[in-house]
Every structure is written in structure tokens, then in C-alpha cells.
Scaffold this motif. Sequence first.
Motif, PDB file in Angstrom:
ATOM      1  N   UNK A  30      -4.904   2.035   5.020  1.00 59.34           N
ATOM      2  CA  UNK A  30      -3.529   2.119   5.542  1.00 59.34           C
ATOM      3  C   UNK A  30      -3.515   2.344   7.049  1.00 59.34           C
ATOM      4  N   UNK A  42      -0.660   8.183  -7.103  1.00 59.74           N
ATOM      5  CA  UNK A  42      -0.683   9.625  -7.385  1.00 59.74           C
ATOM      6  C   UNK A  42       0.261  10.029  -8.525  1.00 59.74           C
ATOM      7  N   UNK A  80       6.899  13.043  -0.454  1.00 61.19           N
ATOM      8  CA  UNK A  80       7.904  12.036  -0.838  1.00 61.19           C
ATOM      9  C   UNK A  80       9.001  11.937   0.212  1.00 61.19           C
ATOM     10  N   UNK A 105       0.823  -1.209   0.000  1.00 61.67           N
ATOM     11  CA  UNK A 105       0.000   0.000   0.000  1.00 61.67           C
ATOM     12  C   UNK A 105       0.854   1.255   0.000  1.00 61.67           C
ATOM     13  N   UNK A 106       1.971   1.222   0.738  1.00 62.41           N
ATOM     14  CA  UNK A 106       2.848   2.398   0.776  1.00 62.41           C
ATOM     15  C   UNK A 106       3.389   2.671  -0.633  1.00 62.41           C
ATOM     16  N   UNK A 154      -8.039   4.616   0.476  1.00 62.88           N
ATOM     17  CA  UNK A 154      -6.675   4.097   0.632  1.00 62.88           C
ATOM     18  C   UNK A 154      -6.121   4.480   1.998  1.00 62.88           C
ATOM     19  N   UNK A 169      -1.610   9.461 -11.511  1.00 61.49           N
ATOM     20  CA  UNK A 169      -2.629  10.516 -11.624  1.00 61.49           C
ATOM     21  C   UNK A 169      -2.009  11.815 -12.143  1.00 61.49           C
ATOM     22  N   UNK A 170      -0.806  12.137 -11.642  1.00 59.23           N
ATOM     23  CA  UNK A 170      -0.118  13.338 -12.125  1.00 59.23           C
ATOM     24  C   UNK A 170       0.168  13.229 -13.621  1.00 59.23           C
ATOM     25  N   UNK A 197      -1.265  15.887  -5.936  1.00 58.67           N
ATOM     26  CA  UNK A 197      -1.740  15.484  -7.275  1.00 58.67           C
ATOM     27  C   UNK A 197      -3.143  16.060  -7.513  1.00 58.67           C
ATOM     28  N   UNK A 224       1.158  13.510  -0.872  1.00 53.81           N
ATOM     29  CA  UNK A 224       1.406  13.274  -2.307  1.00 53.81           C
ATOM     30  C   UNK A 224       0.076  13.248  -3.058  1.00 53.81           C
ATOM     31  N   UNK A 225      -0.876  12.530  -2.473  1.00 54.93           N
ATOM     32  CA  UNK A 225      -2.216  12.421  -3.066  1.00 54.93           C
ATOM     33  C   UNK A 225      -2.847  13.819  -3.187  1.00 54.93           C
ATOM     34  N   UNK A 276       0.709   3.975  -2.760  1.00 50.97           N
ATOM     35  CA  UNK A 276       0.336   5.363  -2.485  1.00 50.97           C
ATOM     36  C   UNK A 276       1.337   6.330  -3.104  1.00 50.97           C
ATOM     37  N   UNK A 277       2.472   5.823  -3.558  1.00 50.77           N
ATOM     38  CA  UNK A 277       3.385   6.666  -4.341  1.00 50.77           C
ATOM     39  C   UNK A 277       3.078   6.457  -5.836  1.00 50.77           C
ATOM     40  N   UNK A 288      -2.920  19.779  -8.140  1.00 57.40           N
ATOM     41  CA  UNK A 288      -2.379  19.993  -9.490  1.00 57.40           C
ATOM     42  C   UNK A 288      -3.516  19.946 -10.517  1.00 57.40           C
ATOM     43  N   UNK A 289      -4.402  18.954 -10.372  1.00 59.33           N
ATOM     44  CA  UNK A 289      -5.526  18.812 -11.307  1.00 59.33           C
ATOM     45  C   UNK A 289      -6.505  19.980 -11.183  1.00 59.33           C
ATOM     46  N   UNK A 324       2.308  10.296   2.599  1.00 56.33           N
ATOM     47  CA  UNK A 324       1.691   9.682   1.414  1.00 56.33           C
ATOM     48  C   UNK A 324       0.398  10.410   1.049  1.00 56.33           C
ATOM     49  N   UNK A 380      -4.369  -0.768   8.876  1.00 59.50           N
ATOM     50  CA  UNK A 380      -3.221  -1.692   8.916  1.00 59.50           C
ATOM     51  C   UNK A 380      -2.203  -1.242   9.960  1.00 59.50           C
TER      52      UNK A 380
END
Lengths: 497, 123
Positions: free
Chosen positions: B98, A185, B21, A177-178, B94, A188-189, B44, B40-41, A181-182, B47-48, B37, B101
Motif C-alpha cells: 500500500x 481484518x 475505521x 487494497x484499501x 499488505x 480475521x476477527x 484484530x 484495524x489490522x 485492508x478492511x 484481539x486474538x 487501516x 502504491x
Amino acid sequence: MNELIPLMVIVPIICALLLNLLHGKDKISRIIALIVAIVIPIIAIVANTGLHYFGGYTPLAFNGTLLGTLPTALANSNIVFFHPAITYSLVAMKKIFIFVLGIVIFLSLFTYFNKYKKISGPFMFLVFMGTAAVSAMLLTDDIFNMYIFFEIAALTQTGIILASDSEGSTETALKYMILGSIGGPILLLGIGFILGAVGSVNISDIVYAIKTNMVDPYSPVLLIGFAMIFFGWLYSSGLPPFNTIKSLIYSKGTPEASAILTTFSVFTMVALGIAMFRIFGYLSVYKIIIILFALLAMVLGVSMAVVQTDFRKMLGFLAVGELGFIALGFGIGTKISMTAGLFQAFNDIVITSLLFIGFGTIYYLTGTSDTRKLGGLISLNPKVAIMLLFGGFALAGVPPFNGFQSKLMLVQSALNAGYPELAIIVVLVSIVVFMTFVKAFHSIYLKPKPENLKFVHKEIPSLAIFSVAILLIICLIVGIYPRIVTYGFAQYLGGLI
Amino acid sequence: MVMDIQLASLFTAGALIIIGLYAAIFLDNIVKKVIGLNFIEDGANLFLIALGYKFGGVVPIYLPGMSRSWFYANSAYPLPHALVLTSIVIGASTLAVMLALVMVLYKKYHTLSTKVILGEDHE
């Protein structure tokens, strides 16, 4: 009957929700699951090829009434050819893949039901949600829609590992999942960059815009988009640097779960791979970079498999290595190589499912997957042993099985495209695959039985033997008559290239 | 001088992705990693959203009294916003899985250190 196209996604989603609600009611859940698993390939066969426009929104160019109301400048622009809504397309190639997906799901569930008295509603939910997600990825002509189902497929794969409840499965799921999760996205970018350049997320529109020079095909924005989508593809396929985690995932699942997981991975790889090829196939860097990663996957996969003493891990690495062959076909980029790549993908689904379910019987009997602790099992059930040996032959590319045909086609395409060195690598890697498999087979079946070997169960589930036999028959039929599947692939690719 | 909103949003998106990151790769605390994480989402998504921004633009809903040509020229591009809406839902799912978990692993290891939780050989 193009209305049937979305049913290949809708039916498994409804089934997934229903099975989750029916958790605990085993009998009815089993019946529903098996019926739906059979219905999916039937829909794939019955549905007509063509397009399905969601909401009935066709491109403006095909809608005379609306076209007449637009300002002249807009009506005369290329934008009227763009797709305003999500579009699904069904061709013979997709029919073949969805058909085999249904077969693998059916056989895996069949084996699962035979093994366990109590079945898990959430596990069934995940299997059917994943089925819907990978079917949608293959059918959709919209790259953002593909991303959504890519994420759903990744989530369901994580869930399936967790539902397998093996040692260390939670840690492996979190790792996956980690990385996801990179990878997600970044994909998506990449889609965002393409959207910024073209103004649409429909793959046909993007290809149209690039081919008609509405956008500069070599603009940095598109190139960055390619790099990011490529990264997402590496993650979803399990190509390096994600090969280790992907093989770890396969080894953590129950045999049926692993068969389903490999099928999902191959589907996401094919769907995104074809989308990338359609959009960026004109770039010279596309071929180089994909061939490079394909070779890395092949070499790393087999070299890591050969040293394993755990057959589940060995199969995991071999399955990831086989993905390299598919990628190589995509990378060479000719019609015959792409056909070989798709053919290899089809074979990979059937063969790895056979091996995971087949080797799963050994784990079921002994409770161990360590080849050092096993031996002499051929006397217990020679039929399964021989079927597994043939499955291994199919994986390594021994005639007359399907793996031989796809690898031969791949070698021929590499030679035709002027890459004899790639053909040599394909042959060498196949030899190492053969060697790895024979070594494992010898350790499990042929060497003397260790004195301290204990059995958890006395007999192999009969439906597991049935599933392995059916998959082996598919390997044999497709190996003898490869045109059953290659004709559909070549027809589709003829329209693309 | 006021910075262009679109450019500022794009820079913010870039910053979020880089910070995310960094957190995901270099931080040991698994909760901080998960937050990274999520950055990052979010980057993105931002950005959109920034792609669909139009200076002085209007909401892309055609209302009575608007001239069609004025509407075509001034409405913002709605597609990226519609995409982000879906993307947020996926991101939330997501994130939820996570965190669940992480909770399970915290109960098992009694620590949030990634080195301990994921660094051991669980194979």
C-alpha cells in the motif's frame, strides 16, 4: 497417494519463485510456466481423494500411543477428535475445480506468450502465487489457513492489475487494497470469535463442536463471527457493495489477466462459501442474507453492464453479475441448489475466461474497447466472431451450452425449494444478459465499420483463437454431458447435507 | 482497582479498530488512511492475542520436572499467538504494498489527498 495433495500448492509456489528469479530469461521461463500449468491438473487427476495431515499430526483419537498417556478427563473428552495441525482434504469436487484452474492458467499463459515477445517475471510470479493461494483455499480444512491464502490471493490480484499497466490501474489497485485492508481484518476477527467460542480453527472441528452442542449454536459470539466472515466473503467474491471495484479490476487487466482474476475470485468465493455453509448452514438467517446479496449482485451486475459502452467494463459487470447466480445456489441451501451453484461456478470460470480472451483479440487489433468506435469486424475473422457469439450464448444460458444446464438446475432447485419468484428472477436476469451481449456483439461485429477505425495489429494471435476454441469445446462438452462435473459436486454435497 | 488485563486488551483492540475505521473512512490524507487501516489490522491481532491470555498462566512449553496435569491446567493457549505471528507477516506485506502504491501515486499527482488521487474518474 495422499502425499500428492499438498503438491498442488507447493509446485506453483516453487514455480512462482523460480520464474521471478528467471526474469529476463524468456525461453526457459515459458517452458517452465507451461509445464507447471499442465502439471497442476495432472496432479489433481492423479492424487487420491482423502486427507493429508501436515506433519503427520492426526487427531489424538487416532493415535493410540499418545492417547494412553493423557489424563483420563482429557482422553475421554471430545477434544481428542480435534485436529492438532493443518489438514488438507481432496474430494472429486476439488479435483474438478483445480483441474479447470490449471486449464485456464495454461490457456491464459499460452495466449500471453503468443502476444508478447518479452514476458514479465513478476507477472508470472503473481499468477502462480495466486494459483497456489486459491488451490490452498479450496483444499484446506483450516479456516485460518484459508484466511492467510485469502490475503495472499488478494495481494496477487492487486499485483496482477498493476502488472497489466493499463491507465488508472495503480489507482484501482490502491482502492482494492484499501477495501481489502478492511475486509481482511474483519474476516480475521470473525475467525477470532469462532476460535474464542470453539477453541479450534479447523472447520471439521468447528462443525463437530456445534453439532455435538459443545458450544451453543445460537451464541452471540458465533453469530458475530458469522457476520464478520460473511463480510470477508462479500469482499473476496465481489458481491455488493464490492461489485463495482471488482468489475473495475477485471476491466483494468489485460484479457489474459482478467481471465485469471475472475478464476481466482470464483475460487475464493467457492472456498469461503463452502466453509460458511458447513459452519453456519443451520442458521435461518444464513439463507435469507445470502439470497438477498445474490439477488443484488445479479440485478446490479446486469443493470450496470447493459449501459456500458466499453466492452471490457461490460464483461467485468457481467462477470460479477454471474457470481450472484453462484451465491443464489449457496443461499437456497438444498443439495440440488448447491450443486447448481458449484456447477455455475465451474461454468463461470470457463465462460468468462473465454469471453475475456476472445474480446481481448478485438482490443489487440484495434487498441480500443469502446463499442461506439468499433464495427464491421466480422469480415476480419468470422471464426472468432462466431466462437464469441457461442460464448455469449453459454453465458446467457442458451442450450446446448454449459450455462444453460447450470441455470436450468438453479431454476429447478428454486422451484423445488418453494421459491418460484427466485426462478423467475434467474430467467429474467439471464434474458437481460443475453440482450446485453447481443447488443455489444452487434456494435463490434455487425454494424457498419466506422471510417476512422484504425488497426494496431493486423492479425489476431493464433494461440488466442486456439484458447477460445478449447474453452468453447469445454462449454459444449459439459453442456451436453453435465454429469461429468455435477456427479462429483453432488457426491461431495451429499456428504455435507 | 486494577482492570483485568484480558478485558483491557480487548477494549484496546476495540478502540484500535474503531479509530482505524474512522481514519480509513473519514480522513482525506492517504497516508493517515493507510495508518488507520494498519490500526484495524493491529486491533484484530491484539484481539486474538487477548483470547490466548491466561491469568497466571505459563508459557506453553513442557519442561522436565513439570507434572502433566499441572501443565495442562496452567499453560496459556498457544494457538492464537501462533496465528497472530502469521497474521503480522501478512499485515506487513499488505502495508508495504500500500505504501509503495501511495509513493507511486504521490509522484503522479503531487498530493496525498484521497479526493484528488482516487476521487477522479480513472475508469
